[in-house]
Design a protein around this motif. Sequence first.
Motif, PDB file in Angstrom:
ATOM      1  N   SER A 119       0.839  -1.205   0.000  1.00  0.00           N
ATOM      2  CA  SER A 119       0.000   0.000   0.000  1.00  0.00           C
ATOM      3  C   SER A 119       0.875   1.256   0.000  1.00  0.00           C
ATOM      4  O   SER A 119       0.574   2.229  -0.705  1.00  0.00           O
ATOM      5  N   LYS A 129      -4.566   2.417   2.081  1.00  0.00           N
ATOM      6  CA  LYS A 129      -4.392   2.444   3.549  1.00  0.00           C
ATOM      7  C   LYS A 129      -3.157   1.666   3.989  1.00  0.00           C
ATOM      8  O   LYS A 129      -2.981   0.503   3.661  1.00  0.00           O
ATOM      9  N   THR A 150      -4.769  -4.866   4.273  1.00  0.00           N
ATOM     10  CA  THR A 150      -5.507  -4.904   3.012  1.00  0.00           C
ATOM     11  C   THR A 150      -6.161  -6.279   2.855  1.00  0.00           C
ATOM     12  O   THR A 150      -5.470  -7.287   2.721  1.00  0.00           O
ATOM     13  N   ASP A 173      -4.229  -2.971  -5.479  1.00  0.00           N
ATOM     14  CA  ASP A 173      -3.612  -3.358  -4.200  1.00  0.00           C
ATOM     15  C   ASP A 173      -4.257  -4.667  -3.754  1.00  0.00           C
ATOM     16  O   ASP A 173      -5.449  -4.711  -3.469  1.00  0.00           O
TER      17      ASP A 173
HETATM   18 MG    MG Z   1      -1.809  -3.017   2.348  1.00  0.00          MG
END
Ligand code: MG
Length: 201
Positions: free
Chosen positions: A37, A51, A59, A75
């Motif tokens: 991220s 985030k 994630t 992501d």
């Molecule tokens: Mg992440």
Amino acid sequence: MKIISAEFDRSAPDLKGCPNWNRPEFAFIGRSNVGKSSLINMLAERKALAKVSVTPGKTKLINYFIINGSWCLVDLPGYGYAKTNQVQRADFNEAVADYLEKRENLRCAFVLIDSNLPPQPIDLEFVRWLGGVAVPFVLVFTKADKQSSSSLEKNVAAFKKILSETWEELPGQIMCSSKTKSGRSEILGVIDESLKTKRGE
Ligand code: MG
Ligand code: GTP
């Protein structure tokens, strides 16, 4: 390449939830906490697009970010957060495996490896698995700001050595740091090249 716009589009729980469009996609995958991220934010030059967390496993969904209105950074949830250290297809995440195996929009996967660690079995297993999937990928060694370049090079060399025991041709490798922005132009260069060519060319 200039990043003019970067927008969060959606979080998909699985392949079925991925958008129905023809935008080329570039995905980021690697162990939990390796810096996926952070790298997406660094590439997009946005502080909090994706985030970031000190707690591994942040994630959990397939997150889509549309860049310049025309292509995507994706992501993916990290692997290695589950208790098992064995990568079987389902162990690292069914949705991620499905996405990497079947998503037609996927142009290139960036596999992130922590450059501060000696080769980790789970990363080697994952890379070997990915080698059997028909998707181009590049190894990205992360957090290069944390150690001297000699110890980083040692870890990278050890990783390459193990892969070369079974593979004749190694994938491309990029060293990067989200803190110092090193590796940014190389990664964007790979994306740029891919965007210039049509899929399958
Ligand atoms: Mg992440
Ligand atoms: P999951 O979503 O949990 O799978 O993690 P992730 O791979 O997305 O990692 P994330 O970007 O959330 O970063 C994890 C931690 O590593 C955070 O505390 C970041 O600040 C730190 N980090 C990420 N990239 C770098 C880097 O290039 N250098 C340094 N020193 N720390 C980094």
